[in-house]
Design a protein around this motif. Sequence first.
Motif, PDB file in Angstrom:
ATOM      1  N   ALA A  38       0.995  -1.372   0.248  1.00  0.00           N
ATOM      2  CA  ALA A  38       0.054   0.804  -0.045  1.00  0.00           C
ATOM      3  C   ALA A  38       0.792   1.322   0.268  1.00  0.00           C
ATOM      4  O   ALA A  38       0.649   2.351  -0.759  1.00  0.00           O
ATOM      5  N   ALA A  39       1.834   0.882   0.658  1.00  0.00           N
ATOM      6  CA  ALA A  39       2.976   2.254   0.942  1.00  0.00           C
ATOM      7  C   ALA A  39       3.464   2.666  -0.822  1.00  0.00           C
ATOM      8  O   ALA A  39       3.634   3.810  -1.240  1.00  0.00           O
ATOM      9  N   VAL A  40       4.130   1.528  -0.912  1.00  0.00           N
ATOM     10  CA  VAL A  40       4.568   1.621  -2.663  1.00  0.00           C
ATOM     11  C   VAL A  40       3.448   1.666  -3.338  1.00  0.00           C
ATOM     12  O   VAL A  40       4.164   3.341  -4.107  1.00  0.00           O
ATOM     13  N   ASP A  41       2.692   1.966  -3.676  1.00  0.00           N
ATOM     14  CA  ASP A  41       1.128   2.451  -4.597  1.00  0.00           C
ATOM     15  C   ASP A  41       1.106   3.550  -4.346  1.00  0.00           C
ATOM     16  O   ASP A  41       1.048   4.250  -4.700  1.00  0.00           O
ATOM     17  N   LEU A  42       0.661   3.778  -2.974  1.00  0.00           N
ATOM     18  CA  LEU A  42       0.117   5.560  -2.698  1.00  0.00           C
ATOM     19  C   LEU A  42       1.702   6.482  -2.753  1.00  0.00           C
ATOM     20  O   LEU A  42       1.283   7.436  -2.963  1.00  0.00           O
ATOM     21  N   GLY A  43       3.189   5.836  -2.745  1.00  0.00           N
ATOM     22  CA  GLY A  43       4.296   6.702  -2.736  1.00  0.00           C
ATOM     23  C   GLY A  43       4.269   7.309  -4.164  1.00  0.00           C
ATOM     24  O   GLY A  43       4.329   7.684  -4.780  1.00  0.00           O
ATOM     25  N   SER A  44       4.163   5.426  -5.256  1.00  0.00           N
ATOM     26  CA  SER A  44       4.000   5.771  -6.137  1.00  0.00           C
ATOM     27  C   SER A  44       3.049   6.506  -6.982  1.00  0.00           C
ATOM     28  O   SER A  44       3.429   7.658  -7.914  1.00  0.00           O
ATOM     29  N   LEU A  45       2.362   6.728  -6.374  1.00  0.00           N
ATOM     30  CA  LEU A  45       1.217   7.539  -6.948  1.00  0.00           C
ATOM     31  C   LEU A  45       1.226   9.187  -7.286  1.00  0.00           C
ATOM     32  O   LEU A  45       1.028   9.861  -7.897  1.00  0.00           O
ATOM     33  N   LEU A  46       1.583   9.168  -5.920  1.00  0.00           N
ATOM     34  CA  LEU A  46       2.285  10.680  -5.574  1.00  0.00           C
ATOM     35  C   LEU A  46       3.318  11.496  -6.030  1.00  0.00           C
ATOM     36  O   LEU A  46       3.483  12.223  -6.419  1.00  0.00           O
ATOM     37  N   ALA A  47       4.214  10.444  -6.586  1.00  0.00           N
ATOM     38  CA  ALA A  47       5.530  10.349  -7.265  1.00  0.00           C
ATOM     39  C   ALA A  47       5.228  10.658  -9.055  1.00  0.00           C
ATOM     40  O   ALA A  47       5.963  10.791  -9.099  1.00  0.00           O
ATOM     41  N   GLY A  48       4.319  10.102  -9.456  1.00  0.00           N
ATOM     42  CA  GLY A  48       3.508  10.024 -10.651  1.00  0.00           C
ATOM     43  C   GLY A  48       4.704   8.788 -11.324  1.00  0.00           C
ATOM     44  O   GLY A  48       4.745   8.595 -12.454  1.00  0.00           O
ATOM     45  N   TRP A  49       5.046   7.393 -10.582  1.00  0.00           N
ATOM     46  CA  TRP A  49       5.843   6.665 -11.063  1.00  0.00           C
ATOM     47  C   TRP A  49       4.904   5.747 -11.230  1.00  0.00           C
ATOM     48  O   TRP A  49       4.134   4.603 -10.260  1.00  0.00           O
ATOM     49  N   HIS A  50       4.256   5.792 -12.672  1.00  0.00           N
ATOM     50  CA  HIS A  50       3.579   4.746 -13.421  1.00  0.00           C
ATOM     51  C   HIS A  50       3.211   3.334 -13.291  1.00  0.00           C
ATOM     52  O   HIS A  50       2.968   2.237 -12.518  1.00  0.00           O
ATOM     53  N   LEU A  51       5.133   2.762 -13.576  1.00  0.00           N
ATOM     54  CA  LEU A  51       5.088   1.444 -13.140  1.00  0.00           C
ATOM     55  C   LEU A  51       5.445   1.084 -11.323  1.00  0.00           C
ATOM     56  O   LEU A  51       4.670  -0.291 -11.499  1.00  0.00           O
ATOM     57  N   GLY A  52       5.695   1.556 -10.822  1.00  0.00           N
ATOM     58  CA  GLY A  52       5.081   1.426  -9.062  1.00  0.00           C
ATOM     59  C   GLY A  52       3.938   0.899  -9.050  1.00  0.00           C
ATOM     60  O   GLY A  52       3.692   0.264  -8.318  1.00  0.00           O
ATOM     61  N   HIS A  53       2.761   1.625  -9.518  1.00  0.00           N
ATOM     62  CA  HIS A  53       1.132   1.464  -8.690  1.00  0.00           C
ATOM     63  C   HIS A  53       1.166   0.791  -9.721  1.00  0.00           C
ATOM     64  O   HIS A  53       0.119  -0.710  -9.464  1.00  0.00           O
ATOM     65  N   VAL A  54       1.122  -0.307 -10.807  1.00  0.00           N
ATOM     66  CA  VAL A  54       1.298  -1.203 -12.001  1.00  0.00           C
ATOM     67  C   VAL A  54       1.432  -2.216 -10.785  1.00  0.00           C
ATOM     68  O   VAL A  54       1.032  -3.686 -10.822  1.00  0.00           O
ATOM     69  N   ILE A  55       2.931  -3.078 -10.547  1.00  0.00           N
ATOM     70  CA  ILE A  55       2.890  -3.520  -9.535  1.00  0.00           C
ATOM     71  C   ILE A  55       3.020  -3.581  -8.269  1.00  0.00           C
ATOM     72  O   ILE A  55       1.921  -4.844  -8.647  1.00  0.00           O
TER      73      ILE A  55
END
Length: 228
Positions: A38-55
């Motif tokens: 959850a932290a990785v997903d939300l952090g990825s969304l805040l940072a605009g890192w789409h790959l992190g969200h997809v993973i």
Amino acid sequence: MSTAESPGRPAPAWAADQAPAGRPRLGRIALLAFAVAAAVDLGSLLAGWHLGHVIAKPLLMPLLVTHMATRGAPRLLLAALLFGWGGDLALLFDAEPAFLVGMGSFAVGHVCYLVLFGKRPANPLLAGAYALALLGTVALLWSDLPPDLRIPVAGYSLLLTAMAFRSSALGLRAGIGGGLFLLSDTLIATGVAEWPQLPRPDFWIMATYLAAQYLLATGATSREAGVR
């Protein structure tokens, strides 16, 4: 030689204790992994890192299901979370057919929740508040939604609102979870209607959704642990 119990020879104590000890440990590991994902997903969304969200996003509900299963969660609860997972996967694709598939998967999950909640009484004043919220939201969004999505969104909104209201019958924790689920999906609907959005709207959608599923799951388990 098998460690299973045989006539006249009880199983060793270590074998009897291993299964009960393993489930709570697995549950704690799954919950920690869920928090990390959850932290990785939300952090990825805040940072605009789409790959992190997809993973990270596809890992979330299976980890929560694993955690809840070790707590003796009802099968209907596990099914609701898994249908939520199906919706999560569908919404990774930015296309209208995927949106409809995702909405359908979430809708089946809401039916599972409604059956799980049963016929316990809930506050009728809350029913009135949710009814007004439903009517007002659908009326405001109607003209801004794509014509082919108006009926599906309205039908889904009715089902979601019913789930949110009925969740309050299980107590405050589950009730807050149901309300957050309604808020999360309303944020999605306003995006589809192209209304002005908060900065990083996907972050707020996922943050409220994850909190909703966790609160619904733990709230339902605390009341329904004996149901199968």
